[in-house]
Enzyme design. Structure first.
Site, PDB file in Angstrom:
ATOM      1  N   SER A  61       4.583   8.283   7.050  1.00  8.05           N
ATOM      2  CA  SER A  61       3.634   8.057   5.963  1.00  8.05           C
ATOM      3  C   SER A  61       4.128   8.670   4.651  1.00  8.05           C
ATOM      4  CB  SER A  61       2.257   8.599   6.375  1.00  8.05           C
ATOM      5  OG  SER A  61       1.259   8.221   5.482  1.00  8.05           O
ATOM      6  N   ASP A  82      16.638   6.515  -2.297  1.00 11.70           N
ATOM      7  CA  ASP A  82      16.936   5.346  -3.139  1.00 11.70           C
ATOM      8  C   ASP A  82      17.335   5.739  -4.558  1.00 11.70           C
ATOM      9  OD1 ASP A  82      16.387   3.761  -1.008  1.00 11.70           O
ATOM     10  OD2 ASP A  82      14.690   2.699  -1.896  1.00 11.70           O
ATOM     11  N   LYS A 113       5.501   4.143   9.105  1.00  9.84           N
ATOM     12  CA  LYS A 113       4.122   3.833   8.682  1.00  9.84           C
ATOM     13  C   LYS A 113       4.145   3.554   7.182  1.00  9.84           C
ATOM     14  CE  LYS A 113      -0.667   5.451   8.448  1.00  9.84           C
ATOM     15  NZ  LYS A 113      -0.843   5.320   6.998  1.00  9.84           N
TER      16      LYS A 113
END
Length: 418
Positions: free
Chosen positions: A313, A324, A338
Site C-alpha cells: 500500500s 522511478d 496493493k
C-alpha cells in the site's frame, strides 16, 4: 352529456386513476423508508457515486439495492448484515462496512495509539487466509513470539474463515489486562495456541540508528513500521538527527510495512525528493490526479530501500516514487501489490464505510495492483526474528551494505546534487 363528452370524461378519469396508481406505487416507498432502509440506501449511494469499478463487479447495482431492500430489516444489526452482504457482491475486500466501534478503532489506529495485542494483519488475496503482516515491536504479540506470515486460524475458538479483516481485528482488541487466545498455523511447525494479554500499544513507527558500514561510512538506518499520522513528523526528526550526527548514506527499511495513510506516504516521499511526481491516481472515469514534490529534500545522501512481500500500500507508493525518480535503489523481494486507494466515509449513525475510489500508478505509470514492485536487486530471505533484523543474519540488509561497499549506489542514483 353527449357520447363524445362521456368518452372524453371516461378517458380523462382513466388517466387520472392510472396516474394515482403510479404515484401510489412509488411515492410512499421513497418517503416511508425505515431508519434501517435509509442506512442501506445511504451506503448504496456512496458506493454508486464513488466506487472505482463502474461495472460494480459486472452486475446491476440498482438491482442489488432492490433485492436487499425488499426484505424487512428488523433492527440495526439486520441493516449492518444487509450492508455487508451488499458490499460482498463487489468482490473487493477493501470496500467494507465498519460498525461504530470498528470505525472508532480504525480512527484511533491511524492516529498513533491503540489498545490490543499489537498485530498488523491482512487477508492473503491468493489463499483468502487471515495472516500476520508483522507484530508491532515490543507489543504483547511480539513478546508472545508471533511472526510475520503466521496464519490466524481461530480467535477465542472462533474460526477466522468467514471473518472480515475488521471483524477479526475487533475480536483481538480489548481492555488492558484482558487476554485473547489465538490458534496460529506456521509453516514447518503446524498449529499452536498462543495466549496474549492485551496492553496499550505505542505506535512510534520509526526506528533510527547511526551505523558504520564495513568501510567506516556513517549510515543512517531507518525502519518504518507503518504510515500513521505520526510517521512523517517522526521520520523527519530522525533524518534531521542523523544528518547532524554525520550520516553520509541511508537505508530505509520498509519490510513488512502494511501501509496506512496515503497522505503520510506522500509526505514522506517529499522528505527525500527535491522535485518530481510521487504518484498518479486514476478514478473510474480515467481522470488522473497527481501528487508532486517541490523540495527541498531533507538530505541528498544516497538511499537504499529494503522491501519484501509484506511491503504494501503506502509503502509501495513510497518505494515506487523513489525508485522511478532514481532517488533510491530497492533491495529485497517483490512487494505485496496493493495498488488501490480507499476513502473513509462516516455514516449517519456513527458507523463508517471504506470504499475503493481509485487506483494508483507510480511516476512511470506502473500499475502495481496484484503485481507489486520488483526491486533493483532481488535477494530472497527466509523468515528472521526481530532481533536478527539489520544484523549479519539479515541477508537483505547485508545486500544494501554491499552496495555501499562497491559505491554502485552512489553512481546509480540521481541524488539531485548538481
Amino acid at each position: 352529456m353527449g357520447f363524445m363528452e362521456k368518452r372524453v370524461f371516461r378517458l380523462g378519469f382513466s388517466l387520472l386513476v392510472a396516474f394515482c396508481l403510479v404515484i401510489g406505487t412509488f411515492m410512499p416507498s421513497a418517503t416511508a423508508l425505515t431508519d434501517e432502509q435509509k442506512l442501506v440506501s445511504e451506503v448504496w449511494r456512496i458506493v454508486n457515486r464513488n466506487y472505482l469499478d463502474e461495472t460494480f463487479n459486472h452486475q446491476n447495482w440498482s438491482e442489488v439495492r432492490r433485492k436487499i431492500l425488499e426484505k424487512p430489516l428488523k433492527n440495526q444489526e439486520a441493516a449492518y448484515g444487509a450492508i455487508r452482504k451488499m458490499l460482498q457482491t463487489l468482490g473487493d475486500p477493501f470496500t467494507r462496512f465498519l460498525d461504530p466501534e470498528q470505525y472508532r478503532s480504525l480512527q484511533v489506529n491511524t492516529s498513533g495509539e491503540l489498545t490490543g495485542v499489537g498485530l498488523q494483519i491482512a487477508i492473503n488475496p491468493e489463499t483468502g487466509k487471515l495472516e500476520v503482516v508483522t507484530p508491532i515491536m515490543d507489543s504483547p504479540a511480539d513478546l508472545a513470539g508471533i511472526k510475520p506470515g503466521d496464519r490466524i486460524v481461530k480467535i477465542e475458538g472462533i474460526s477466522t474463515e468467514n471473518l472480515t479483516l475488521d471483524e477479526a481485528a475487533a475480536k483481538m482488541r480489548g481492555p488492558i489486562g484482558s487476554s485473547v487466545t489465538l490458534l496460529i498455523s506456521r509453516d514447518g511447525t503446524g498449529e499452536q495456541q498462543v495466549r496474549i494479554v492485551r496492553d496499550r500499544i505505542e505506535l512510534n513507527p520509526v526506528v533510527a540508528q547511526l551505523r558504520l558500514s564495513p568501510q567506516g561510512t556513517p549510515i543512517g538506518y531507518l525502519r518504518l513500521t507503518q504510515f500513521n499520522a505520526n510517521a512523517s513528523m517522526e521520520l523527519a526528526h530522525a533524518i534531521s538527527s542523523l544528518e547532524k550526527q554525520g550520516a553520509a548514506a541511508y537505508i530505509l527499511d520498509l519490510r513488512n510495512n502494511p501501509g496506512g495513510l496515503l497522505q503520510s506516504g506522500i509526505e514522506i516521499a517529499r522528505l527525500w525528493l527535491n522535485s518530481g511526481t510521487i504518484v498518479y491516481t486514476v478514478n473510474r472515469q480515467g481522470i488522473q490526479g497527481s501528487f508532486e514534490s517541490f523540495g527541498p529534500a531533507l538530505t541528498d545522501d544516497p538511499l537504499v530501500i529494503l522491501v519484501n512481500k509484506g511491503t504494501a500500500s503506502a509503502s509501495e507508493i513510497l518505494a515506487g516514487a523513489l525508485q522511478d525518480n532514481h532517488r533510491a535503489i530497492l533491495v529485497g523481494e517483490t512487494t505485496f501489490g496493493k495498488g488501490l486507494i480507499q476513502s473513509l466515509f462516516e455514516l449517519s449513525d456513527g458507523s463508517g464505510l471504506a470504499v475503493t475510489i481509485a487506483k494508483y500508478e507510480t511516476p512511470s505509470h506502473r500499475d502495481i495492483n496484484k503485481l507489486g514492485i520488483t526491486p533493483d536487486q532481488v535477494i530472497s530471505q527466509a523468515s528472521i526474528t526481530r532481533a536478527q533484523i539489520a544484523t549479519p543474519e539479515d541477508l537483505q540488509y547485508q545486500g544494501a551494505l554491499e552496495l555501499f561497499k562497491t559505491n554502485s549506489v552512489f553512481a546509480g542514483v540521481d541524488t539531485g546534487v548538481k
